[in-house]
Structure formats: structure tokens, C-alpha cells
Scaffold this motif. Sequence first.
Motif, PDB file in Angstrom:
ATOM      1  N   ASP A 189       0.670  -1.508   0.337  1.00 21.66           N
ATOM      2  CA  ASP A 189      -0.113   0.351   0.027  1.00 21.66           C
ATOM      3  C   ASP A 189       0.457   0.920   0.528  1.00 21.66           C
ATOM      4  OD1 ASP A 189      -2.095   1.271   0.090  1.00 21.66           O
ATOM      5  OD2 ASP A 189      -3.054   1.165   1.878  1.00 21.66           O
TER       6      ASP A 189
ATOM      7  N   SER B 227       0.599   5.255   0.342  1.00 24.39           N
ATOM      8  CA  SER B 227      -0.517   6.634   0.727  1.00 24.39           C
ATOM      9  C   SER B 227       0.398   7.843   0.386  1.00 24.39           C
ATOM     10  CB  SER B 227      -0.471   7.235   2.632  1.00 24.39           C
ATOM     11  OG  SER B 227       0.621   7.102   3.088  1.00 24.39           O
TER      12      SER B 227
ATOM     13  N   ASP C 103      -4.792  -2.891  -2.974  1.00 16.68           N
ATOM     14  CA  ASP C 103      -6.049  -2.383  -3.208  1.00 16.68           C
ATOM     15  C   ASP C 103      -6.440  -0.961  -3.678  1.00 16.68           C
ATOM     16  OD1 ASP C 103      -5.246   0.120  -1.841  1.00 16.68           O
ATOM     17  OD2 ASP C 103      -5.621  -0.374   0.461  1.00 16.68           O
TER      18      ASP C 103
ATOM     19  N   SER D  42      -9.276  -1.645   1.340  1.00 16.64           N
ATOM     20  CA  SER D  42      -7.873  -0.736   1.970  1.00 16.64           C
ATOM     21  C   SER D  42      -8.097  -1.142   3.055  1.00 16.64           C
ATOM     22  CB  SER D  42      -8.431   0.921   1.112  1.00 16.64           C
ATOM     23  OG  SER D  42      -7.825   1.491   2.624  1.00 16.64           O
TER      24      SER D  42
ATOM     25  N   ASN E 274      -6.283  -4.591   3.922  1.00 14.36           N
ATOM     26  CA  ASN E 274      -4.793  -4.729   3.607  1.00 14.36           C
ATOM     27  C   ASN E 274      -4.264  -4.008   4.968  1.00 14.36           C
ATOM     28  OD1 ASN E 274      -2.681  -4.327   2.448  1.00 14.36           O
ATOM     29  ND2 ASN E 274      -3.047  -2.655   0.593  1.00 14.36           N
TER      30      ASN E 274
ATOM     31  N   HIS F  32      -1.366  -1.125   5.066  1.00  8.93           N
ATOM     32  CA  HIS F  32      -2.325   0.383   5.103  1.00  8.93           C
ATOM     33  C   HIS F  32      -1.828   0.739   6.315  1.00  8.93           C
ATOM     34  CE1 HIS F  32      -5.873   3.231   4.008  1.00  8.93           C
ATOM     35  NE2 HIS F  32      -5.905   2.998   5.405  1.00  8.93           N
TER      36      HIS F  32
ATOM     37  N   ASN G  55       0.252   4.730   5.988  1.00  9.53           N
ATOM     38  CA  ASN G  55      -0.283   5.708   6.700  1.00  9.53           C
ATOM     39  C   ASN G  55       0.146   6.209   8.116  1.00  9.53           C
ATOM     40  OD1 ASN G  55      -3.326   6.597   5.083  1.00  9.53           O
ATOM     41  ND2 ASN G  55      -2.881   4.251   5.100  1.00  9.53           N
TER      42      ASN G  55
END
Length: 211
Positions: free
Chosen positions: A37, A39, A101, A157, A160, A163, A167
Motif C-alpha cells: 500500500d 499513501s 487495494d 483498503s 489491507n 495500509h 499511512n
Amino acid sequence: MAAHGRSALRDLFDESPTPHIAHPPHTHHRDFYVATDGSFRESGGGLGAVIETRDGTRVARVATADTPPDNNVAEYRALHLGLDVLAARAPRDACVGVLIDHDALASNVNATILATNHPDGKAPRPVSVPAATRHHWRGIQARLNGFAEVRAARIDSDQNPAHPLANTPEHYQHVNRESDRCVLSETPDPAAAEFPPPSRANRNGGGRASD
């Protein structure tokens, strides 16, 4: 929650659609699973990756701060990073399940795999990547071609596991200090193959099948 002895990533992969590629039972037996992932925030973003074997053994986790120009670049950078980390720890004949995602990225990965395996090099749909991601996409393609089999599953998301690493990378710096592992998962017993519910056969809307 993952079943005993099963990888959380494998469970997610088994239950998620794989764009353009049918999802018959034998394709559930991946050697490694990588969830990534990326961000993007004006104040700075991050990249996250989690890698496990089919039996749930954790191979690696990565959480790093990054400053991508937009969300697309963040997602492509994250996958590039995750595949780089996996490639350093997995044999070239590994079968890999990728969990993303990001709809377009998952679709591009599978379309590229199908084109590579097609006699005429044809993909089920045109592969179009954002201009700002083209360098990372070339790196992703090189990594995809370095494994025996790869397919990508599209996950939500909030499911995940990469994630939170992407983030809030500042909260997960400790994962980067985990010991490096190169773990080969055990070969599954063919007699113990699991079969998905009947609806799985139609989940991808008649997409092309591939091993």
C-alpha cells in the motif's frame, strides 16, 4: 480471522477477485503473498509491505516514509518496493500472490501477466499506467517476470495489512528492524486442495483464465 495454520494474506487472496484471471482452486496455492500500500498526503506519505508464506510465516514487513507526488505514484512505488523485498528472499520459481487495494494497478498486473503468457503477447485489455509511474512500472514488470507465476487480487483498503504501515510509517519503524528471513513454504498436499463456493467461478465476469 485466519484459520489455524493459514496465512491471513492467503485467506484474503483466496476470497478476493483477481481481475481478468479466473480463480480456480489450484491457483490458491501460492508460495508467497505480498500485500502493499502507498499513501499520499500534502504533509508526506508512506509505503508499506507485508510478505508471508502460504502457511502464515512472516517473511518481512516494511514501513517507510515517502513523498510521492500523488496517490497513483505512491501505490506503484509501494508495489515496486514490496516485489523488490520479496525477490531478495524468494526463489525464482516461486508462485506469488499480490494483494493491492488499487483497482487499476491490480488490473494492470494481471493484464501484463496474461500478455506475457499469450502466444501473440496480447493482453485482455490495454495496459495504461500514469506517466509519473512509468519508471516504477518498468521495475514492477521486471520483478513480475522474475517469478514462475504471479497474479494480483483486489482487496479493500480496510482489509489491507500494509495500509497502517503506509499511512503511519512513523509508528511502525520497528518492523524495519525485524530479522531478515528467507522462508520456503511447504509443498501443499494435492489431496487437501480446498474448493471455493460455486459463486467464485463467476466472480470475474467471464475473464480469461490462466495458470
